[in-house]
Scaffold this motif. Structure first.
Motif, mmCIF file in Angstrom:
data_model
loop_
_atom_site.group_PDB
_atom_site.id
_atom_site.type_symbol
_atom_site.label_atom_id
_atom_site.label_comp_id
_atom_site.label_asym_id
_atom_site.label_seq_id
_atom_site.Cartn_x
_atom_site.Cartn_y
_atom_site.Cartn_z
ATOM 1 N N ASN A 33 0.833 -1.194 0.000
ATOM 2 C CA ASN A 33 0.000 0.000 0.000
ATOM 3 C C ASN A 33 0.873 1.250 0.000
ATOM 4 O O ASN A 33 2.095 1.161 0.108
ATOM 5 N N SER A 34 0.242 2.389 -0.162
ATOM 6 C CA SER A 34 1.009 3.625 -0.356
ATOM 7 C C SER A 34 1.891 3.962 0.845
ATOM 8 O O SER A 34 2.976 4.520 0.677
ATOM 9 N N ASP A 35 1.437 3.626 2.053
ATOM 10 C CA ASP A 35 2.284 3.905 3.224
ATOM 11 C C ASP A 35 3.579 3.107 3.161
ATOM 12 O O ASP A 35 4.641 3.598 3.536
ATOM 13 N N GLN A 36 3.467 1.867 2.706
ATOM 14 C CA GLN A 36 4.691 1.067 2.561
ATOM 15 C C GLN A 36 5.632 1.689 1.517
ATOM 16 O O GLN A 36 6.855 1.731 1.711
ATOM 17 N N LEU A 37 5.038 2.190 0.438
ATOM 18 C CA LEU A 37 5.864 2.779 -0.628
ATOM 19 C C LEU A 37 6.593 4.034 -0.153
ATOM 20 O O LEU A 37 7.678 4.355 -0.657
#
Lengths: 446, 446
Positions: free
Chosen positions: A62-66
């Motif tokens: 997800n975007s937080d991981q990215l």
């Protein structure tokens, strides 16, 4: 000791306590089943009315991981930072197989000789497609003719496995042969039997944290794959090591180096190895690579020069600027592990609600992106539908099997990385209810 | 009025003055030839002793030109700048055919409907390879069978033309049919005759500032290509509009929109259109695209999803952030024109030394990357060798023809963009001497 294990140990006591009260669904009387079913239907009904829209189907970050990889994009790139260490202007044409520092990074991180490595674009799937497509049109080293000219061609698919692999060989007109995945890799007796057939041209392998089971091939499995006698002189193992460094903690699985083994048995050319940084940095803007023997790479290079003007070298520079060495990759992966590990914990913690009921089995991987859940045979599709109606998308049932058909209708691929933690908790809570509900329905009608 | 023309007008007077003293080599007596040859050999000897290492072979920008596009790389990219206008996280998987703003930029810049456009990776050559490779394995819309299953397959090559095109169709097993390039495009009478043969499956076209002649197809040529009757129901025009906006000044060549024409005649599916920003921004890290009818794109999409996880969308964002609209592209191209125009001026100014001698003809393009030089038939290889021995690399003679063979041994592709201005001046000065020398040798032995 890694994060996940610590969390689990703390929960273990409670779980064990609860379990003693549980009875296998399969040993319940009809009236007990009926009472349970009524209760579960009420639970399920509540979820269904929540108007949820959750997704457990996507094996993607997800975007937080990215955001963890954003330092790759944090720097302006003036002219002096556009050159590779050997002086190539990475903005320009040229260099088909990658700049030296990117080859070295892959080499050291994966333990593969630099001269085996050809760096690609942003997609290892594209490299695999190209590789098989070329084999069809031109053959590979050792081919008597282009594969397309063979009267019959077959391909081994380890199941459950990666849907895109299976679809690719299906598209290319191979007959797909299923071999069962075990905790130590594919059923090697069966593989060894099948590869005697000279029309069997290859096998798909995700050797570490396999999609979707999360199992890693044992040393013996790797050795047998490297050593086995193949009927086709141009048999190829597609070694899609997509999760090569994707451990969920310091103590990850160890995978034997297949090049070393293949070399021992004189089968070095058998290996086409692929990986990418898609799940290290950015899925859409990472760097992919293929590794193969120098003889294989030489055979391929005659086509590559006609095929492309070279892959994006600036993106290779972005990666080598951020990852100075193997240790930097590892440190980065441990940051991702802390993030992803939590999602695996949430998932496995929820699945614990199915323990001891005799209606489900699942894997508890030490890395990768998936949990493989086997439900009561004949209920996977029903679980899918129940989830759908409650607003939770699962991977299509059957997607992990050749031709999209799960012969036992039991496997579900759970992808915990894309939802937020709270969405994931909700979705897996519903999953447990749906699995129970589908099982009870089945048992009631048995 | 554009830069190049101004420079030329100022030089015109001198040139005309010199020209009156010139006599055609072909009308000289042997003793005159011999004296000239001696003098030229002395000149050539001097160059040969300079230990030069110059390169006129590469149709690529030099690093100073690439600096003009550095603003694309000048910005850090925090999370909030990683999303497309429709909310897609461009770091992640997904979106096979490009983000909306990149489609729009191509659409407006090229005058092509957005729904015709599929954005690719960094290489239009790769997209062309993929396209023909797919046609071989699966066929295209209208194919009776995959092209590989056809007993014979042929392809039209407009000559002189782009070596990589020719090599690709040669690699794919097409018989290459040569058709001569004229100032208005391919010899259309010949094309119309050839395409009646149902085994002729396609034609390579670089319609604007063609590689290497720099000529642009006339409206009539475009219309006839769009309209012509083809024997093969799945005939395709590969419209490689590589130099679509690559004018050397405000007054560039105009190319008719082939989609509009093809639609009029009911042949919309005939067109596979390609271009990229390789020579707008960065050759190694630009954005490529394919345009085709929605029906064609739909046929292709069933394979594309198996082939890749999507192309690099962050690089698309870099481009759309820098190029707000078509006008921004144009303003940028005028900056490049000032830079490249100077290199064309240097080249053409040197070639002027061959004017009136009856031993050479050359093109004076208003855009693109090449000047095509025809020397005395039978002397192109000799010129190449003379240049090589003086330390100047030219494009291989014959490279601009199918199978690498120039039947008249006369065409040389001059690529002026890669050397520095001073290197280019030196290299083209030597070129003029070499062309004369080779011609004199030939005439002496005639």
């Amino acid at each position: 000791m890694h994060l996940k294990m610590k969390i689990f140990n703390s929960k273990l006591a409670k779980t064990l306590k609860k379990r003693t009260k549980m009875k296998k669904y399969t040993s319940l009387e009809k009236n007990e089943l009926s009472a349970l079913l009524d209760a579960l239907r009420r639970d399920y009904g509540k979820y269904k009315n929540m108007g949820l829209s959750l997704d457990l189907s996507r094996g993607k970050p997800n975007s937080d991981q990215l955001d963890i990889s954003l330092p790759l994009l944090s720097e302006a790139r003036p002219r002096e930072k556009c050159f590779s260490e050997n002086g190539v202007d990475c903005r320009n044409y040229g260099v088909l197989d990658g700049i030296p520092e990117m080859k070295r990074l892959f080499s050291r991180t994966l333990g593969i000789k630099e001269e085996y490595i050809a760096v690609g674009g942003n997609s290892s799937l594209q490299l695999m497609y190209d590789t098989i497509s070329r084999a069809l049109l031109f053959g590979v080293l050792g081919s008597e003719r282009p594969w397309i000219k063979e009267d019959a061609r077959k391909w081994i698919c380890v199941t459950p496995g990666y849907d895109r692999h299976f679809k690719m060989t299906e598209l290319f007109g191979f007959e797909l042969l299923s071999v069962k995945m075990t905790p130590t890799g594919p059923d090697m007796d069966e593989v060894e039997r099948l590869v005697k057939d000279p029309t069997v041209k290859g096998i798909w392998c995700v050797p570490k944290y396999s999609n979707p089971t999360g199992n890693t091939y044992s040393d013996e499995t790797v050795r047998r794959l490297a050593k086995m006698e193949c009927g086709a002189p141009d048999f190829r193992i597609i070694w899609d090591n997509a999760y090569a460094v994707h451990d969920l903690g310091e103590s990850g699985d160890e995978l034997l180096n297949i090049f070393d083994e293949a070399e021992k048995y004189g089968n070095l050319d058998r290996i086409f190895y692929f990986t990418s940084t898609s799940k290290i940095t950015f899925p859409g803007a990472g760097v992919a690579m293929m590794a193969a023997s120098p003889a294989n790479l030489k055979q391929i290079s005659q086509f590559l020069g006609v095929q492309t003007i070279g892959y994006d070298k600036l993106n290779q520079l972005r990666h080598t600027a951020y990852f100075a060495d193997k240790e930097a990759v590892h440190a980065h992966m441990m940051k991702l592990a802390a993030f992803i590990g939590k999602k695996f914990d949430i998932t496995l913690s929820a699945l614990d609600g199915l323990r001891g009921l005799g209606i489900a089995e699942w894997t508890e991987p030490r890395g990768g992106y998936f949990v493989s859940l086997d439900v009561l045979p004949g209920t996977a599709k029903r679980v899918y539908t129940l989830m759908k109606e409650a607003g939770v998308t699962l991977t299509d049932v059957g997607a992990t099997f050749p031709y999209g058909i799960d012969p036992e209708d039991k496997n579900l691929r759970i992808a915990p990385t894309y939802p937020t933690d709270s969405d994931l908790a909700k979705a897996t809570e519903i999953l447990v209810v749906a699995v129970k509900l589908a099982a009870l329905e089945k048992l009631m009608n048995a």
